[in-house]
Design an enzyme around this catalytic site. Sequence first.
Site, PDB file in Angstrom:
ATOM      1  N   HIS A 113      13.097   1.029   5.076  1.00  0.00           N
ATOM      2  CA  HIS A 113      12.961  -0.379   5.480  1.00  0.00           C
ATOM      3  C   HIS A 113      11.777  -0.456   6.444  1.00  0.00           C
ATOM      4  CE1 HIS A 113      13.883  -4.425   6.343  1.00  0.00           C
ATOM      5  NE2 HIS A 113      15.001  -4.326   7.003  1.00  0.00           N
ATOM      6  N   HIS A 141       8.901  -2.570  -4.453  1.00  0.00           N
ATOM      7  CA  HIS A 141       9.699  -3.497  -3.656  1.00  0.00           C
ATOM      8  C   HIS A 141      10.968  -3.854  -4.406  1.00  0.00           C
ATOM      9  CE1 HIS A 141      10.814  -6.986  -1.257  1.00  0.00           C
ATOM     10  NE2 HIS A 141      10.071  -6.433  -0.312  1.00  0.00           N
ATOM     11  N   ARG A 191       2.271 -10.850   1.447  1.00  0.00           N
ATOM     12  CA  ARG A 191       1.914 -10.426   2.813  1.00  0.00           C
ATOM     13  C   ARG A 191       0.859  -9.330   2.755  1.00  0.00           C
ATOM     14  NH1 ARG A 191       7.911  -8.828   4.170  1.00  0.00           N
ATOM     15  NH2 ARG A 191       7.545  -7.886   2.123  1.00  0.00           N
ATOM     16  N   ASP A 201       4.226  -3.006   3.924  1.00  0.00           N
ATOM     17  CA  ASP A 201       4.038  -1.849   4.805  1.00  0.00           C
ATOM     18  C   ASP A 201       2.773  -1.059   4.520  1.00  0.00           C
ATOM     19  OD1 ASP A 201       6.426  -2.080   6.365  1.00  0.00           O
ATOM     20  OD2 ASP A 201       7.498  -1.660   4.509  1.00  0.00           O
ATOM     21  N   ARG A 204      10.267  -9.662  13.697  1.00  0.00           N
ATOM     22  CA  ARG A 204      11.381 -10.058  12.838  1.00  0.00           C
ATOM     23  C   ARG A 204      12.541 -10.664  13.622  1.00  0.00           C
ATOM     24  NH1 ARG A 204      12.449  -8.523   7.596  1.00  0.00           N
ATOM     25  NH2 ARG A 204      10.231  -8.961   7.360  1.00  0.00           N
TER      26      ARG A 204
HETATM   27  C1  LIG Z   1      11.633  -0.318  -2.517  1.00  0.00           C
HETATM   28  C2  LIG Z   1      12.126   0.684  -3.531  1.00  0.00           C
HETATM   29  C3  LIG Z   1      13.421   1.338  -3.019  1.00  0.00           C
HETATM   30  C4  LIG Z   1      12.397  -0.010  -4.870  1.00  0.00           C
HETATM   31  O1  LIG Z   1      12.780   0.987  -5.779  1.00  0.00           O
HETATM   32  P1  LIG Z   1      13.162   0.686  -7.307  1.00  0.00           P
HETATM   33  O2  LIG Z   1      14.044  -0.514  -7.372  1.00  0.00           O
HETATM   34  O3  LIG Z   1      13.640   1.972  -7.899  1.00  0.00           O
HETATM   35  O4  LIG Z   1      11.788   0.290  -7.945  1.00  0.00           O
HETATM   36  P2  LIG Z   1      11.469   0.076  -9.488  1.00  0.00           P
HETATM   37  O5  LIG Z   1      12.727  -0.145 -10.267  1.00  0.00           O
HETATM   38  O6  LIG Z   1      10.422  -0.960  -9.541  1.00  0.00           O
HETATM   39  O7  LIG Z   1      10.842   1.486  -9.896  1.00  0.00           O
HETATM   40  C5  LIG Z   1      10.080   1.627 -11.070  1.00  0.00           C
HETATM   41  C6  LIG Z   1       9.592   3.036 -11.152  1.00  0.00           C
HETATM   42  O8  LIG Z   1       8.646   3.270 -10.111  1.00  0.00           O
HETATM   43  C7  LIG Z   1       9.091   4.340  -9.268  1.00  0.00           C
HETATM   44  N1  LIG Z   1       8.823   3.959  -7.914  1.00  0.00           N
HETATM   45  C8  LIG Z   1       9.203   2.823  -7.273  1.00  0.00           C
HETATM   46  N2  LIG Z   1       8.732   2.830  -6.034  1.00  0.00           N
HETATM   47  C9  LIG Z   1       8.033   3.980  -5.888  1.00  0.00           C
HETATM   48  C10 LIG Z   1       7.316   4.537  -4.838  1.00  0.00           C
HETATM   49  N3  LIG Z   1       7.238   3.898  -3.658  1.00  0.00           N
HETATM   50  N4  LIG Z   1       6.710   5.714  -5.015  1.00  0.00           N
HETATM   51  C11 LIG Z   1       6.783   6.373  -6.192  1.00  0.00           C
HETATM   52  N5  LIG Z   1       7.454   5.887  -7.242  1.00  0.00           N
HETATM   53  C12 LIG Z   1       8.079   4.701  -7.095  1.00  0.00           C
HETATM   54  C13 LIG Z   1      10.589   4.422  -9.518  1.00  0.00           C
HETATM   55  O9  LIG Z   1      11.062   5.735  -9.223  1.00  0.00           O
HETATM   56  C14 LIG Z   1      10.643   4.115 -10.992  1.00  0.00           C
HETATM   57  O10 LIG Z   1      10.159   5.256 -11.679  1.00  0.00           O
HETATM   58  P3  LIG Z   1      10.725   5.647 -13.133  1.00  0.00           P
HETATM   59  O11 LIG Z   1      10.449   4.448 -13.993  1.00  0.00           O
HETATM   60  O12 LIG Z   1       9.926   6.857 -13.500  1.00  0.00           O
HETATM   61  O13 LIG Z   1      12.190   5.896 -12.931  1.00  0.00           O
HETATM   62  C15 LIG Z   1      11.046   1.762  -3.776  1.00  0.00           C
HETATM   63  O14 LIG Z   1       9.926   1.143  -4.287  1.00  0.00           O
HETATM   64  C16 LIG Z   1      10.713   2.568  -2.551  1.00  0.00           C
HETATM   65  O15 LIG Z   1      11.453   3.459  -2.157  1.00  0.00           O
HETATM   66  N6  LIG Z   1       9.529   2.297  -1.930  1.00  0.00           N
HETATM   67  C17 LIG Z   1       9.051   3.094  -0.824  1.00  0.00           C
HETATM   68  C18 LIG Z   1       9.683   2.676   0.471  1.00  0.00           C
HETATM   69  C19 LIG Z   1       9.085   1.402   0.993  1.00  0.00           C
HETATM   70  O16 LIG Z   1       7.894   1.206   1.023  1.00  0.00           O
HETATM   71  N7  LIG Z   1       9.997   0.540   1.453  1.00  0.00           N
HETATM   72  C20 LIG Z   1       9.629  -0.738   2.025  1.00  0.00           C
HETATM   73  C21 LIG Z   1      10.039  -1.832   1.076  1.00  0.00           C
HETATM   74  S1  LIG Z   1       9.500  -3.389   1.761  1.00  0.00           S
END
Ligand SMILES: CC(C)(COP(=O)(O)OP(=O)(O)OC[C@H]1O[C@@H](n2cnc3c(N)ncnc32)[C@H](O)[C@@H]1OP(=O)(O)O)[C@@H](O)C(=O)NCCC(=O)NCCS
Length: 387
Positions: A219, A258, A267, A309, A334
């Site tokens: 987060h 996201h 943003r 971020d 926030r």
């Molecule tokens: C936010 C988050 C949990 C969403 O995850 P999610 O719902 O699984 O995302 P998606 O369904 O769109 O994922 C699609 C694909 O991209 C990958 N993916 C998503 N975010 C990724 C990331 N930050 N880095 C690498 N791979 C990522 C997933 O593993 C998935 O891969 P696959 O198709 O090979 O299984 C994830 O993007 C994440 O952990 N991001 C990094 C943390 C972060 O920046 N958090 C702040 C959010 S505001």
Amino acid sequence: MAKKSVQLSGVVVAESAICSIDPDQGVLMYRGYDIAELAEHSTYEETALLLLDGELPDSAALAAFESELAERELPSETAEAIDRSALDSAPMDMVRTAVSTLSFGDPGRGETDQQAGRRTATRLIAQLPTIVARYHRRRQGLEPVAPDTSLSYAENFLAMLHGESPDERTARAFDVAMILHAEHELNASTFTARVVAGTGADLTGAVVAAIAALAGPLHGGANEAAMAMFERFGSAERAPEAVRGMLERKEKLSGFGHPLYRAYDPRAVILKRISEDFSQDGGEPNWYAITEAAERTVFEEKGLHPNVDLYSGSVYRYLGIPTDLFTPLFAASRVAGWSAHVLEQHGDDRIIRPSSEYVGPPRRPFPIRERASPARTTLFGAGHRES
Ligand SMILES: CC(C)(COP(=O)(O)OP(=O)(O)OC[C@H]1O[C@@H](n2cnc3c(N)ncnc32)[C@H](O)[C@@H]1OP(=O)(O)O)[C@@H](O)C(=O)NCCC(=O)NCCS
């Protein structure tokens, strides 16, 4: 079936008039106003008031709010708590603890009526930056800089942090970053705040819980993790290969993807522009170039867009803010959104209590004959226990 990385995604758990998101178009609105317009024309103070009250204030209402926000000095018990522990506490632990102490002298503590909540919200918005700045000064062995009520919210924060007033461009960039972080619908920390508020707990308690939720790397901690990643990359030239390596190892790259947005996070659009603008001033490493190279590679390889971020790290870095203060600053911004949600939840006066799907063992008899029972006394006698 593979588990989704986000639980409750798409489940509506509250009606709210505060924030709306169009994940496919990449639009974010506070109380019906597009974030891009707020970033262009508003200030953090005005945006905070919009979030709390629901309408853009006229100049008299804004001036009244600004004078309420002038209560930036910390109560002595909060200042002492920071001074005692600044050297051996992590920033988010310090912020959480210091905010908790603000309830000691708060006449609104324990109250859930709108007026008390509004007063406490204003106090938290005013004092959170002072907590962050005092902590940072103390841990460096420096004297805290007293808040200056003649400065704007953004100018005052940077002045308290660095010991000198920022130039106009720096203060405005910080102000915009604060606006962009002020609210984002039912993210994990805001949901946490609403769950706590739903029990009838007061605003400070809800905000303390929200700060705890924000601290996690999935987060609010993601901007710090993204910056640490760029520090490891070291240069824009090395970024693509490093990104590919991380993706091959199935590592998550902070600042990408996201739970909601399928389009570019609105943003991130604005923060990217600010980061690029500051990168023109020169200086190495070029954080903007590193971030941009990583962005291009992640999009080519996975089709993922940046979230808020990704570029906030380089923006804060250009403003001279140390990496481990990124998440505390996120909290300072926030708190306006959290407070608006807590007021809304208190107005709704309902407890939030979802259910879980049980996946444990089915009902089974307690094995009283095979093991020594740890209870010395049984209230209803052995016959009852064995029945
Ligand atoms: C936010 C988050 C949990 C969403 O995850 P999610 O719902 O699984 O995302 P998606 O369904 O769109 O994922 C699609 C694909 O991209 C990958 N993916 C998503 N975010 C990724 C990331 N930050 N880095 C690498 N791979 C990522 C997933 O593993 C998935 O891969 P696959 O198709 O090979 O299984 C994830 O993007 C994440 O952990 N991001 C990094 C943390 C972060 O920046 N958090 C702040 C959010 S505001």
